[in-house]
Motif scaffolding. Structure first.
Motif, PDB file in Angstrom:
ATOM      1  N   GLN A  53       0.826  -1.203   0.000  1.00 24.36           N
ATOM      2  CA  GLN A  53       0.000   0.000   0.000  1.00 24.36           C
ATOM      3  C   GLN A  53       0.862   1.256   0.000  1.00 24.36           C
ATOM      4  O   GLN A  53       0.548   2.237  -0.686  1.00 24.36           O
ATOM      5  CB  GLN A  53      -0.929  -0.011   1.212  1.00 24.36           C
ATOM      6  CG  GLN A  53      -2.039  -1.052   1.100  1.00 24.36           C
ATOM      7  CD  GLN A  53      -2.922  -1.096   2.332  1.00 24.36           C
ATOM      8  OE1 GLN A  53      -3.864  -0.317   2.461  1.00 24.36           O
ATOM      9  NE2 GLN A  53      -2.612  -2.006   3.253  1.00 24.36           N
ATOM     10  N   PRO A  98      -2.500  -2.031  -5.330  1.00 26.05           N
ATOM     11  CA  PRO A  98      -3.604  -2.790  -4.741  1.00 26.05           C
ATOM     12  C   PRO A  98      -3.079  -4.094  -4.147  1.00 26.05           C
ATOM     13  O   PRO A  98      -2.101  -4.665  -4.652  1.00 26.05           O
ATOM     14  CB  PRO A  98      -4.516  -3.075  -5.946  1.00 26.05           C
ATOM     15  CG  PRO A  98      -4.135  -2.069  -6.978  1.00 26.05           C
ATOM     16  CD  PRO A  98      -2.661  -1.832  -6.784  1.00 26.05           C
ATOM     17  N   ILE A 142      -8.343  -2.141   3.584  1.00 29.55           N
ATOM     18  CA  ILE A 142      -9.743  -1.714   3.547  1.00 29.55           C
ATOM     19  C   ILE A 142     -10.403  -2.353   2.325  1.00 29.55           C
ATOM     20  O   ILE A 142     -10.057  -2.038   1.175  1.00 29.55           O
ATOM     21  CB  ILE A 142      -9.853  -0.182   3.475  1.00 29.55           C
ATOM     22  CG1 ILE A 142      -9.086   0.456   4.645  1.00 29.55           C
ATOM     23  CG2 ILE A 142     -11.322   0.244   3.504  1.00 29.55           C
ATOM     24  CD1 ILE A 142      -8.968   1.972   4.538  1.00 29.55           C
ATOM     25  N   GLU A 143     -11.323  -3.253   2.586  1.00 29.51           N
ATOM     26  CA  GLU A 143     -11.966  -4.032   1.525  1.00 29.51           C
ATOM     27  C   GLU A 143     -12.589  -3.132   0.459  1.00 29.51           C
ATOM     28  O   GLU A 143     -13.375  -2.229   0.750  1.00 29.51           O
ATOM     29  CB  GLU A 143     -13.038  -4.937   2.119  1.00 29.51           C
ATOM     30  CG  GLU A 143     -13.936  -5.644   1.115  1.00 29.51           C
ATOM     31  CD  GLU A 143     -13.180  -6.604   0.208  1.00 29.51           C
ATOM     32  OE1 GLU A 143     -13.630  -6.816  -0.932  1.00 29.51           O
ATOM     33  OE2 GLU A 143     -12.135  -7.152   0.657  1.00 29.51           O
ATOM     34  N   GLY A 144     -12.205  -3.392  -0.799  1.00 30.02           N
ATOM     35  CA  GLY A 144     -12.770  -2.670  -1.924  1.00 30.02           C
ATOM     36  C   GLY A 144     -12.214  -1.279  -2.108  1.00 30.02           C
ATOM     37  O   GLY A 144     -12.485  -0.638  -3.125  1.00 30.02           O
ATOM     38  N   GLU A 145     -11.426  -0.787  -1.159  1.00 31.99           N
ATOM     39  CA  GLU A 145     -10.869   0.562  -1.256  1.00 31.99           C
ATOM     40  C   GLU A 145      -9.360   0.544  -1.479  1.00 31.99           C
ATOM     41  O   GLU A 145      -8.842   1.221  -2.358  1.00 31.99           O
ATOM     42  CB  GLU A 145     -11.194   1.355   0.019  1.00 31.99           C
ATOM     43  CG  GLU A 145     -10.714   2.795  -0.030  1.00 31.99           C
ATOM     44  CD  GLU A 145     -11.125   3.579   1.207  1.00 31.99           C
ATOM     45  OE1 GLU A 145     -10.415   4.547   1.541  1.00 31.99           O
ATOM     46  OE2 GLU A 145     -12.146   3.223   1.832  1.00 31.99           O
ATOM     47  N   THR A 146      -8.646  -0.250  -0.676  1.00 34.80           N
ATOM     48  CA  THR A 146      -7.194  -0.354  -0.863  1.00 34.80           C
ATOM     49  C   THR A 146      -6.797  -1.736  -1.384  1.00 34.80           C
ATOM     50  O   THR A 146      -5.624  -1.979  -1.648  1.00 34.80           O
ATOM     51  CB  THR A 146      -6.438  -0.063   0.447  1.00 34.80           C
ATOM     52  OG1 THR A 146      -6.643  -1.136   1.381  1.00 34.80           O
ATOM     53  CG2 THR A 146      -6.913   1.240   1.079  1.00 34.80           C
ATOM     54  N   MET A 181      -6.967   2.762  -6.675  1.00 31.66           N
ATOM     55  CA  MET A 181      -6.946   1.905  -5.495  1.00 31.66           C
ATOM     56  C   MET A 181      -5.573   1.973  -4.817  1.00 31.66           C
ATOM     57  O   MET A 181      -5.470   2.011  -3.584  1.00 31.66           O
ATOM     58  CB  MET A 181      -7.284   0.461  -5.880  1.00 31.66           C
ATOM     59  CG  MET A 181      -7.275  -0.523  -4.718  1.00 31.66           C
ATOM     60  SD  MET A 181      -7.957  -2.156  -5.154  1.00 31.66           S
ATOM     61  CE  MET A 181      -9.721  -1.832  -4.949  1.00 31.66           C
ATOM     62  N   ALA A 236      -5.281   5.134  -2.789  1.00 30.73           N
ATOM     63  CA  ALA A 236      -6.007   5.024  -1.511  1.00 30.73           C
ATOM     64  C   ALA A 236      -5.189   4.214  -0.507  1.00 30.73           C
ATOM     65  O   ALA A 236      -5.151   4.532   0.695  1.00 30.73           O
ATOM     66  CB  ALA A 236      -7.369   4.363  -1.744  1.00 30.73           C
ATOM     67  N   GLY A 237      -4.519   3.172  -0.984  1.00 29.29           N
ATOM     68  CA  GLY A 237      -3.670   2.382  -0.117  1.00 29.29           C
ATOM     69  C   GLY A 237      -2.508   3.187   0.430  1.00 29.29           C
ATOM     70  O   GLY A 237      -2.146   3.061   1.604  1.00 29.29           O
ATOM     71  N   ARG A 288      -2.403   6.401   0.966  1.00 27.46           N
ATOM     72  CA  ARG A 288      -2.919   7.306   2.009  1.00 27.46           C
ATOM     73  C   ARG A 288      -3.143   6.545   3.319  1.00 27.46           C
ATOM     74  O   ARG A 288      -2.850   7.048   4.413  1.00 27.46           O
ATOM     75  CB  ARG A 288      -4.213   7.973   1.538  1.00 27.46           C
ATOM     76  CG  ARG A 288      -4.027   8.959   0.394  1.00 27.46           C
ATOM     77  CD  ARG A 288      -5.281   9.792   0.167  1.00 27.46           C
ATOM     78  NE  ARG A 288      -6.414   8.976  -0.282  1.00 27.46           N
ATOM     79  CZ  ARG A 288      -6.673   8.717  -1.567  1.00 27.46           C
ATOM     80  NH1 ARG A 288      -5.883   9.188  -2.520  1.00 27.46           N
ATOM     81  NH2 ARG A 288      -7.730   7.991  -1.907  1.00 27.46           N
ATOM     82  N   ASN A 289      -3.652   5.334   3.210  1.00 29.66           N
ATOM     83  CA  ASN A 289      -3.912   4.518   4.392  1.00 29.66           C
ATOM     84  C   ASN A 289      -2.606   4.182   5.119  1.00 29.66           C
ATOM     85  O   ASN A 289      -2.499   4.302   6.342  1.00 29.66           O
ATOM     86  CB  ASN A 289      -4.620   3.221   3.972  1.00 29.66           C
ATOM     87  CG  ASN A 289      -4.947   2.322   5.143  1.00 29.66           C
ATOM     88  OD1 ASN A 289      -5.445   2.761   6.177  1.00 29.66           O
ATOM     89  ND2 ASN A 289      -4.680   1.029   4.985  1.00 29.66           N
TER      90      ASN A 289
END
Length: 392
Positions: free
Chosen positions: A303, A308, A322-326, A356, A359-360, A362-363
């Motif tokens: 991530q 992804p 995060i399911e479906g996001e990362t 995706m 987003a990972g 950022r997480n």
């Protein structure tokens, strides 16, 4: 970020004890924390049997003591108590931090003899049985502070060992975010040549893990076979990891690849010296462990690299992905579910995969940076050392 050691005078000397410094999450954390101790003005010493990461310690001003702390031989463990006690006395060590069970028994005895704080980090799985193994592992909850690498691990520690609540701290594994997000084209090109990745490789999946059954390589091979059976052949799957002596298992994987007719499309590429480049070279990263990962470093590194991830829906990876996001989480050991998730990644296309991945990133940056992990760990050290010094 404030310096946890700024009110300690003299600045402390921290001794970490880990079996070896070859590769892995415990080893990487040892190096990261040792560097942070030096950066905070302290002195860092690591005792281990050595390995490829020792060179990193030297560059950062960290001292290494070569010692057979990995041994489970009772005689050697007893001798290690004396050896560690001499290091503690000679170097003026203020706190000992053990990161594995065999060295923890020797380190505990040496720290208690010196009357200095003893800290442990539970990097591995928390076994519920048999009773003898539970007792052997109990050394990991005998510290003045017991650090768990995830909420999942902390919960298992409470359930199995029930230590006093005030001694348990959850400190998620920290990742050097920049190291995994800044990869030069030349590094990627060099790795692509070595691994044979280029035009015609299709969607590239990398499964980074040492070659051991519980890391799920056989599940990934079966998922690749299922993808090919569906007519989806435009992909490459690379296993990046050491066999670490498990040559029989490596041969089994090669045989499974041949029997599935996936030669060339699925390959074992050996140890990944430059994992940041490996992630950058991939379109998605797999971590389908068949048993729960206590934390799951691979998922967070991927991530951080803006890729992804597809992971097992168990253990620490449930907290980091995060399911479906990362990325996607699939049932452990379910090759069909893994194949479905891989197919979704292929069908997403480059733009959706990039979104995706972003987003990972950022997480990972928000929750799993090495800076946060080290600051929290050094804060624990500082509180224990202050209390210890005041009691003298």
């Amino acid at each position: 970020m404030s310096n946890p050691f700024e009110n300690l005078s003299p600045r402390p000397t921290i001794l970490q004890v880990v079996p070896a410094l070859e590769t892995g999450g415990a080893e990487r954390t040892t190096v990261d924390v040792a560097r942070a101790v030096v950066a905070a003005g302290g002195r860092a010493i690591v005792a281990s049997r050595g390995g490829r990461m020792v060179a990193e310690l030297a560059v950062s001003g960290v001292e290494h003591v070569d010692m057979a702390v990995h041994s489970k031989n009772p005689v050697v463990m007893g001798l290690n108590v004396e050896r560690l006690a001499r290091v503690i006395q000679r170097e003026g060590v203020d706190l000992v931090h053990a990161r594995s069970r065999a060295p923890a028994w020797s380190a505990l005895a040496a720290a208690r003899r010196a009357k200095i704080p003893f800290v442990t980090t539970y990097h591995s799985r928390v076994h519920e049985k048999p009773r003898l193994k539970v007792f052997y592992n109990s050394v990991m909850v005998r510290g003045d502070a017991v650090i768990a690498n995830s909420a999942y691990t902390a919960g298992n520690i409470r359930a199995v060992h029930a230590p006093e609540e005030g001694r348990i701290f959850t400190v998620p594994r920290g990742i050097d975010i920049e190291a995994f997000s800044q990869v030069t084209p030349s590094r990627m090109e060099a790795l692509a040549r070595r691994w044979g990745v280029g035009e015609g490789s299709g969607t590239v999946f990398v499964h980074p893990a040492r070659l051991t059954r519980w890391k799920g390589q056989t599940v990934s091979i079966e998922a690749a076979r299922l993808l090919a059976a569906r007519g989806l052949n435009d992909f490459t799957l690379l296993f990046a990891g050491d066999a670490q002596g498990r040559d029989g298992y490596a041969a089994e994987l090669e045989k499974s690849i041949r029997e599935a007719g996936l030669q060339g499309r699925v390959r074992l590429v050996g140890h990944g010296e430059d994992m940041a480049a490996a992630y950058a070279l991939s379109d998605a990263v797999l971590s389908p462990s068949i048993e729960a990962e206590p934390f799951g470093r691979t998922a967070v590194e991927a991530q951080a690299a803006s890729r992804p991830v597809i992971v097992s829906d168990a253990g620490g990876q449930q907290e980091t992905v995060i399911e479906g996001e990362t990325g996607f989480r699939v049932a452990p050991g379910d090759a069909a579910a893994l194949a479905d998730a891989m197919a979704r990644v292929v069908e997403m296309g480059p733009e959706a995969r990039a979104a995706m991945g972003a987003a990972g990133h950022r997480n990972a940056a928000a929750h799993y940076s090495v800076g946060v992990m080290c600051a929290t760990t050094l804060g624990i050290y500082a509180r224990l050392i202050s209390k210890s010094r005041a009691a003298r």
